[in-house]
Design an enzyme around this catalytic site. Structure first.
Site, PDB file in Angstrom:
ATOM      1  N   ASN A   9       0.945  -1.174   0.034  1.00 40.36           N
ATOM      2  CA  ASN A   9       0.221   0.001   0.004  1.00 40.36           C
ATOM      3  C   ASN A   9       0.912   1.430   0.000  1.00 40.36           C
ATOM      4  O   ASN A   9       0.357   2.127  -0.732  1.00 40.36           O
ATOM      5  CB  ASN A   9      -0.964   0.065   1.386  1.00 40.36           C
ATOM      6  CG  ASN A   9      -2.176  -0.986   1.175  1.00 40.36           C
ATOM      7  OD1 ASN A   9      -2.893  -0.899   0.334  1.00 40.36           O
ATOM      8  ND2 ASN A   9      -2.143  -2.041   2.021  1.00 40.36           N
ATOM      9  N   THR A  10       2.093   1.168   0.554  1.00 38.18           N
ATOM     10  CA  THR A  10       3.080   2.519   0.666  1.00 38.18           C
ATOM     11  C   THR A  10       4.050   2.246  -0.282  1.00 38.18           C
ATOM     12  O   THR A  10       4.353   3.429  -0.974  1.00 38.18           O
ATOM     13  CB  THR A  10       3.407   2.572   2.060  1.00 38.18           C
ATOM     14  OG1 THR A  10       2.486   2.769   2.768  1.00 38.18           O
ATOM     15  CG2 THR A  10       4.261   3.930   2.222  1.00 38.18           C
ATOM     16  N   ASN A  11       4.834   1.383  -0.546  1.00 43.21           N
ATOM     17  CA  ASN A  11       6.052   1.132  -1.236  1.00 43.21           C
ATOM     18  C   ASN A  11       5.827  -0.259  -2.070  1.00 43.21           C
ATOM     19  O   ASN A  11       5.250  -1.035  -1.902  1.00 43.21           O
ATOM     20  CB  ASN A  11       7.362   1.041  -0.348  1.00 43.21           C
ATOM     21  CG  ASN A  11       7.512   2.321   0.579  1.00 43.21           C
ATOM     22  OD1 ASN A  11       7.702   3.298  -0.286  1.00 43.21           O
ATOM     23  ND2 ASN A  11       7.883   2.141   1.630  1.00 43.21           N
ATOM     24  N   THR A  12       6.443   0.056  -3.382  1.00 38.13           N
ATOM     25  CA  THR A  12       6.708  -1.107  -4.324  1.00 38.13           C
ATOM     26  C   THR A  12       8.086  -1.336  -4.401  1.00 38.13           C
ATOM     27  O   THR A  12       8.912  -0.521  -4.482  1.00 38.13           O
ATOM     28  CB  THR A  12       6.212  -0.677  -5.646  1.00 38.13           C
ATOM     29  OG1 THR A  12       4.779  -0.458  -5.687  1.00 38.13           O
ATOM     30  CG2 THR A  12       6.138  -1.956  -6.722  1.00 38.13           C
ATOM     31  N   VAL A  13       8.387  -2.604  -4.229  1.00 41.95           N
ATOM     32  CA  VAL A  13      10.085  -2.964  -4.237  1.00 41.95           C
ATOM     33  C   VAL A  13      10.032  -3.982  -5.268  1.00 41.95           C
ATOM     34  O   VAL A  13       9.377  -4.876  -5.577  1.00 41.95           O
ATOM     35  CB  VAL A  13      10.200  -3.868  -2.750  1.00 41.95           C
ATOM     36  CG1 VAL A  13      11.768  -4.196  -2.708  1.00 41.95           C
ATOM     37  CG2 VAL A  13       9.768  -3.066  -1.852  1.00 41.95           C
ATOM     38  N   GLY A 107      -3.843 -11.950   1.604  1.00 39.95           N
ATOM     39  CA  GLY A 107      -3.216 -11.161   0.787  1.00 39.95           C
ATOM     40  C   GLY A 107      -1.838 -11.827   0.209  1.00 39.95           C
ATOM     41  O   GLY A 107      -1.269 -12.909   0.643  1.00 39.95           O
ATOM     42  N   ASP A 109       1.184 -10.910  -0.228  1.00 38.07           N
ATOM     43  CA  ASP A 109       2.406 -10.785   0.385  1.00 38.07           C
ATOM     44  C   ASP A 109       2.500 -11.825   1.580  1.00 38.07           C
ATOM     45  O   ASP A 109       3.452 -12.326   2.015  1.00 38.07           O
ATOM     46  CB  ASP A 109       2.586  -9.401   0.851  1.00 38.07           C
ATOM     47  CG  ASP A 109       1.297  -8.993   1.848  1.00 38.07           C
ATOM     48  OD1 ASP A 109       0.089  -9.462   1.576  1.00 38.07           O
ATOM     49  OD2 ASP A 109       1.367  -7.892   2.516  1.00 38.07           O
ATOM     50  N   ARG A 110       1.166 -12.169   2.293  1.00 41.14           N
ATOM     51  CA  ARG A 110       1.034 -12.840   3.334  1.00 41.14           C
ATOM     52  C   ARG A 110       1.324 -14.490   2.825  1.00 41.14           C
ATOM     53  O   ARG A 110       1.915 -15.302   3.508  1.00 41.14           O
ATOM     54  CB  ARG A 110      -0.218 -12.948   4.099  1.00 41.14           C
ATOM     55  CG  ARG A 110      -0.528 -11.417   4.352  1.00 41.14           C
ATOM     56  CD  ARG A 110      -2.103 -11.282   5.166  1.00 41.14           C
ATOM     57  NE  ARG A 110      -1.933 -11.720   6.688  1.00 41.14           N
ATOM     58  CZ  ARG A 110      -2.680 -11.595   7.342  1.00 41.14           C
ATOM     59  NH1 ARG A 110      -3.868 -11.204   7.240  1.00 41.14           N
ATOM     60  NH2 ARG A 110      -2.242 -11.846   8.773  1.00 41.14           N
ATOM     61  N   THR A 132       2.349  -1.131   6.068  1.00 45.56           N
ATOM     62  CA  THR A 132       1.342  -0.228   6.189  1.00 45.56           C
ATOM     63  C   THR A 132       0.343  -0.640   7.442  1.00 45.56           C
ATOM     64  O   THR A 132      -0.125  -0.151   8.225  1.00 45.56           O
ATOM     65  CB  THR A 132       0.255  -0.022   4.922  1.00 45.56           C
ATOM     66  OG1 THR A 132       1.378   0.708   3.963  1.00 45.56           O
ATOM     67  CG2 THR A 132      -0.588   1.306   5.258  1.00 45.56           C
TER      68      THR A 132
END
Length: 259
Positions: A9-13, A107, A109-110, A132
């Site tokens: 939600n905040t950054n993309t890596v 999610g 990422d999870r 986030t």
């Protein structure tokens, strides 16, 4: 040569994986309106700046922001000539499917964290991911994601406090020298740092009690090392956990003929 993309939600890596190690990790703010061309301009400029030579052949994406996936797909197709794997989509296989309530979609990422934790620690793991939101992911003995906890993220709470109380300043989170603050900044730092330390330690304890067997606890995300100083019960801090999970998922799909 794999390009792993983790969009939060905040950054993309973006991380480039050569099959044995990450050559580099690049970070940008997440913005749903960023085009494929804009992604490539940013990406290629930094890769050139760091002197990295990488012929990308495969791309895998984990995104908690559905609106950015289309442009990332276009980015992969247009500039690397490949169809990316997208974690959470039906054509992206997982080593072990999650065991959660019917209709629940964990999610991406999870899921990546669960795969990475099992690959590195063999299951019966709690992953605490500072983003986030602060996520607690429970990984069973066989590697399945079996649920967890979502709490407001540290920086999100600080921002809400600043916006909701006009007299309180916006501060950076750090470990205060004492629990009892003697000025406004010190009071806020103590409340956030020790408050979240108590939250983390308490939730880990409750998860272990409910799970009923020994568990390892792995911290990841930018603030994990800071809260490790509070001795909340981490067995390991691994800042590349999500990215490692993406490489394992990609390899699993390669081995099983999905890519």
């Amino acid at each position: 040569m794999l390009l792993a993309i983790d969009c939060g939600n905040t950054n993309t890596v973006f991380s480039i994986w050569d099959g044995e190690r990450f050559l580099c990790t690049l970070r940008t703010s997440t913005h749903h309106a960023r085009t494929a061309d804009a992604y490539f301009t940013w990406y290629s400029t930094l890769v050139k700046h760091y002197g990295i030579e990488a012929e990308i052949t495969d791309v895998i994406i984990a995104s908690t922001v559905p609106r950015v996936v289309f442009n990332l797909r276009v980015f992969a197709d247009r500039f690397f000539g490949c169809r990316p794997l997208v974690v959470g989509k039906p054509d992206c296989l997982l080593p072990m499917n999650p065991r959660v309530d019917e209709g629940t979609v964990p999610g991406p990422d999870r899921l990546a964290n669960a795969v990475a934790a099992f690959d590195r620690h063999g299951g019966n793991v709690v992953v605490v991911d500072f983003g986030t939101a602060t996520n607690f992911d429970v990984v069973a003995a066989d590697g399945a994601y079996v649920g967890g906890i979502i709490a407001p993220g540290v920086n999100l709470s600080l921002e809400a406090l600043h916006q909701g109380a006009a007299a309180l300043p916006h501060i950076d989170i750090t470990r205060p020298e004492s629990v009892i603050g003697t000025n406004t900044v010190g009071c806020i730092q103590s409340g956030v740092y020790w408050g979240y330390s108590g939250l983390i330690e308490g939730l880990i304890s409750r998860i272990k009690a409910e799970y009923g067997m020994p568990m390892k606890v792995v911290g990841t995300g930018g603030l994990a090392p800071l809260f490790d100083q509070a001795d909340v019960g981490f067995d390991a801090i691994e800042d590349d956990l999500t990215m490692h999970g993406l490489t394992v998922i990609h390899r699993y799909n390669k081995d099983n003929g999905s890519t």
